[in-house]
Scaffold this motif. Structure first.
Motif, PDB file in Angstrom:
ATOM      1  N   UNK A 184      48.697 -84.762  24.757  1.00  0.00           N
ATOM      2  CA  UNK A 184      49.592 -85.837  24.301  1.00  0.00           C
ATOM      3  C   UNK A 184      50.317 -86.491  25.475  1.00  0.00           C
ATOM      4  N   UNK A 185      50.425 -85.762  26.605  1.00  0.00           N
ATOM      5  CA  UNK A 185      50.979 -86.330  27.827  1.00  0.00           C
ATOM      6  C   UNK A 185      50.436 -85.546  29.008  1.00  0.00           C
ATOM      7  N   UNK A 186      50.857 -85.928  30.221  1.00  0.00           N
ATOM      8  CA  UNK A 186      50.348 -85.286  31.438  1.00  0.00           C
ATOM      9  C   UNK A 186      51.123 -84.032  31.812  1.00  0.00           C
ATOM     10  N   UNK A 187      52.218 -83.754  31.120  1.00  0.00           N
ATOM     11  CA  UNK A 187      53.013 -82.532  31.198  1.00  0.00           C
ATOM     12  C   UNK A 187      53.842 -82.399  32.471  1.00  0.00           C
ATOM     13  N   UNK A 188      53.358 -82.790  33.624  1.00  0.00           N
ATOM     14  CA  UNK A 188      54.100 -82.626  34.870  1.00  0.00           C
ATOM     15  C   UNK A 188      53.165 -82.334  36.027  1.00  0.00           C
ATOM     16  N   UNK A 189      53.709 -82.352  37.243  1.00  0.00           N
ATOM     17  CA  UNK A 189      52.868 -82.248  38.437  1.00  0.00           C
ATOM     18  C   UNK A 189      52.162 -80.909  38.561  1.00  0.00           C
ATOM     19  N   UNK A 190      52.771 -79.836  38.078  1.00  0.00           N
ATOM     20  CA  UNK A 190      52.151 -78.506  38.170  1.00  0.00           C
ATOM     21  C   UNK A 190      50.872 -78.447  37.347  1.00  0.00           C
ATOM     22  N   UNK A 191      50.778 -79.279  36.313  1.00  0.00           N
ATOM     23  CA  UNK A 191      49.609 -79.244  35.444  1.00  0.00           C
ATOM     24  C   UNK A 191      48.329 -79.511  36.216  1.00  0.00           C
ATOM     25  N   UNK A 192      48.424 -80.296  37.281  1.00  0.00           N
ATOM     26  CA  UNK A 192      47.238 -80.573  38.088  1.00  0.00           C
ATOM     27  C   UNK A 192      46.637 -79.317  38.691  1.00  0.00           C
ATOM     28  N   UNK A 193      47.487 -78.366  39.071  1.00  0.00           N
ATOM     29  CA  UNK A 193      46.996 -77.099  39.634  1.00  0.00           C
ATOM     30  C   UNK A 193      46.288 -76.287  38.561  1.00  0.00           C
ATOM     31  N   UNK A 194      46.873 -76.242  37.376  1.00  0.00           N
ATOM     32  CA  UNK A 194      46.273 -75.486  36.279  1.00  0.00           C
ATOM     33  C   UNK A 194      44.939 -76.100  35.851  1.00  0.00           C
ATOM     34  N   UNK A 195      44.881 -77.427  35.848  1.00  0.00           N
ATOM     35  CA  UNK A 195      43.628 -78.103  35.498  1.00  0.00           C
ATOM     36  C   UNK A 195      42.546 -77.820  36.535  1.00  0.00           C
ATOM     37  N   UNK A 196      42.920 -77.832  37.806  1.00  0.00           N
ATOM     38  CA  UNK A 196      41.954 -77.549  38.864  1.00  0.00           C
ATOM     39  C   UNK A 196      41.465 -76.109  38.792  1.00  0.00           C
ATOM     40  N   UNK A 197      42.355 -75.192  38.504  1.00  0.00           N
ATOM     41  CA  UNK A 197      41.957 -73.792  38.359  1.00  0.00           C
ATOM     42  C   UNK A 197      40.957 -73.633  37.217  1.00  0.00           C
ATOM     43  N   UNK A 198      41.202 -74.342  36.117  1.00  0.00           N
ATOM     44  CA  UNK A 198      40.277 -74.308  34.975  1.00  0.00           C
ATOM     45  C   UNK A 198      38.949 -74.968  35.345  1.00  0.00           C
TER      46      UNK A 198
END
Length: 353
Positions: A124-138
């Motif tokens: 529903x949104x981009x959640x925040x800058x840390x989310x990029x790390x979690x997405x990359x890990x996935x």
């Protein structure tokens, strides 16, 4: 004594109320700063569907938390190695398509995906800058599970938020052969405070800083304080940090990762101050000088229209005005790649294969 208690209770109540109001305000600001973002129609970037010649790619979707992210494998027939690409905030991988295709031309396979809440990825949104790390890990878990990609030597390339993510993910990974970080920052709180000071003033930014930090902690838990420097030092992975010398968005002299050299202990890190002719900012290093000059003519037309209609937001211009400006845009010409930059990336990764 009774008066002191009353004053103390009133002060405590005021502080609690202010904290709740501040926290609610921070949550609202986050929803505005990190919305679900969709690609704009009026832009100069080349799009996959508009390529003059067909380019083969394979869809490879994966989950990051509860959201399914859209990923694409380019150049799967190549055997040099696999580059996993992490894009910047409020963008998607096709904003970098000319660079991705240049890496494919140079012999690499590229896995590029759209972060949570970006373009066709869920969220529903981009959640925040840390989310990029979690997405990359996935994303790395995804390629490790893919029959065609799992045995390939893996490299990471990222820009802006992605430039942070490709280094911060090293806190969590040991299967990365090399990293190139472009225009990245060290930690979300550092760049948030920096941008907040520019937007709202230093005093206000410092006042709400504790609430922002608490919000990050609640949303991301133990991942909330992931930093690029910690990942670099923990992993001993070879890392190439690049940054435009005139970048004021991720300030070259402030939150920029390249400005944290004294904190970096990993001996396998090298640095490059990007100073291409007329391309020294946050993102213009990706295109050629000719492309920069061409896109400048488009930008000048937009700015003239904004002045005429008394707005600083081009998306508030009438559709017919925007159609007139962008209908004849040559997006291939506007996206011509900076071969010097990508040759440098190619040489760096090639030495690590």
């Amino acid at each position: 004594m009774k008066l002191k208690k009353v004053i103390g209770a009133a002060a405590a109540g005021f502080c609690a109320s202010w904290a709740l109001i501040s926290f609610a305000a921070v949550k609202k600001v986050f929803s505005v700063m990190f919305p679900h973002w969709y690609p704009h129609d009026y832009c100069t970037m080349m799009r996959y569907k508009e390529l003059p010649a067909p380019v083969k790619r394979r869809s490879l979707d994966f989950f990051s938390g509860e959201n399914k992210l859209k990923g694409y494998v380019y150049g799967e027939e190549n055997t040099k190695g696999l580059i996993v690409f992490s894009h910047g905030i409020l963008s998607w991988h096709e904003d970098y398509l000319s660079g991705i295709l240049e890496l494919v031309r140079l012999g690499w396979t590229v896995f590029a995906y759209n972060n949570t809440g970006m373009a066709d990825s869920e969220g529903k949104d981009a959640r925040g800058l840390v989310q990029g790390v979690l997405d990359l890990n996935a994303a790395l878990d995804c390629v490790n599970a893919d029959e065609s990609l799992r045995k390939r030597r893996k490299f990471l390339l990222g820009h802006s938020q992605g430039g942070y993510s490709v280094c911060a993910v090293l806190n969590m990974r040991t299967d990365v052969a090399g990293v190139v970080s472009i225009s990245g920052f060290n930690a979300p709180m550092e760049v948030t405070r920096e941008l907040g000071s520019l937007e709202y003033g230093r005093a206000f930014a410092m006042f709400v800083y504790p609430m922002v930090k608490l919000f990050y902690k609640i949303r991301f838990g133990r991942y909330s304080d992931l930093s690029a420097v910690k990942g670099i030092n923990k992993s001993n992975t070879p890392v190439y940090i690049m940054h435009g010398i005139s970048d004021t968005y991720v300030n070259f002299y402030g939150s920029a990762l390249i400005n944290h050299k004294k904190m970096i202990k990993n001996p396998r890190v090298k640095y490059k101050e990007l100073d291409y002719e007329s391309r020294t900012g946050h993102e213009d290093m990706f295109i050629s000088l000719a492309a920069k000059q061409y896109t400048k003519t488009i930008d000048e037309k937009v700015r003239a229209a904004e002045l005429e209609y008394n707005t600083d937001d081009k998306y508030k211009l009438p559709a017919e005005v925007l159609d007139g400006i962008y209908s004849g845009t040559d997006r291939v010409k506007a996206s011509e790649v900076n071969k010097e930059l990508f040759s440098e990336i190619n040489r760096y990764f090639s030495r690590l294969v």
